[in-house]
Design an enzyme around this catalytic site. Structure first.
Site, PDB file in Angstrom:
ATOM      1  N   GLY A  15       0.702  -1.279   0.039  1.00  0.00           N
ATOM      2  CA  GLY A  15       0.173   0.139  -0.108  1.00  0.00           C
ATOM      3  C   GLY A  15       0.990   1.303  -0.071  1.00  0.00           C
ATOM      4  O   GLY A  15       1.739   1.186  -0.528  1.00  0.00           O
ATOM      5  N   CYS A  16       0.340   2.275   0.728  1.00  0.00           N
ATOM      6  CA  CYS A  16       0.901   3.585   0.732  1.00  0.00           C
ATOM      7  C   CYS A  16       2.567   3.333   1.478  1.00  0.00           C
ATOM      8  O   CYS A  16       2.445   2.892   2.344  1.00  0.00           O
ATOM      9  CB  CYS A  16       0.220   4.557   1.619  1.00  0.00           C
ATOM     10  N   PHE A  17       3.504   4.063   0.786  1.00  0.00           N
ATOM     11  CA  PHE A  17       4.748   3.800   1.567  1.00  0.00           C
ATOM     12  C   PHE A  17       5.032   4.557   2.941  1.00  0.00           C
ATOM     13  O   PHE A  17       5.727   4.263   3.337  1.00  0.00           O
ATOM     14  CB  PHE A  17       6.089   4.041   0.420  1.00  0.00           C
TER      15      PHE A  17
END
Length: 178
Positions: free
Chosen positions: A11-13
């Protein structure tokens, strides 16, 4: 000091970076991109899904303080490895679940853990996490680095990143940095 690296995408880093920065033995975490077909992609290009890259973090760690397996166990708790190309409201191939191994040992360790979790039926749906050898890693733009530390009260950070950090702290209290 002993140092190894790991590359993970879930997902989002910003979420992964915020969690792994709190793990004992982790020396450095860099948000970035991997797995695409162009060199030095920009955030905008990655978000357009035209480059094939995933948002990932590169984790530098001391394996005498935290093992690669422990990093993977954290990974499988802080994101949903059963959703293809999305995590929550973040939708797109850049948000895929992926483990990019940097050695044959990491590759086998990751595959073994996935097999164990599947055999235990740890998740109600099949794990879709891709486990492959690492492609080139490209650091993300400076404004993405240490994002949660720099913007803890930003809406996304409060709604999405913060709960993942809390889940990590609760589940892995023994691995929390002092």
């Amino acid at each position: 000091m002993i140092s190894e690296k790991a590359i993970l995408g879930g997902g989002c880093f910003w979420c992964l970076e915020a969690v792994y920065q709190r793990v004992q033995g982790v020396q450095h975490v860099i948000s970035g991109y991997a797995g695409g077909h162009i060199e030095n992609p920009s955030y905008e290009a990655v978000c357009s899904e035209s480059t094939g890259h995933a948002e990932v973090v590169q984790i530098e760690f001391d394996p005498t303080a935290v093992t690669y397996r422990q990093l993977l166990e954290i990974f499988f708790v802080i994101h949903d490895p059963t959703t293809l190309n999305y995590q929550g409201n973040d939708v797109g191939t850049q948000y895929r679940s992926v483990i990019y191994a940097l050695s044959e040992q990491q590759l086998q360790s990751a595959k073994e853990l996935v097999r164990e979790l599947e055999a235990q039926r740890h998740f109600s749906d099949p794990i879709v996490t891709e486990v492959i050898m690492a492609p080139v890693f490209y650091p993300a733009e400076d404004y993405h680095q240490n994002y949660y530390r720099n913007h803890p009260f930003q809406g996304y950070c409060m709604a999405v990143v913060g709960p993942k950090v809390s889940k990590f702290k609760k589940t892995f209290a023994t691995l929390l940095k002092d």
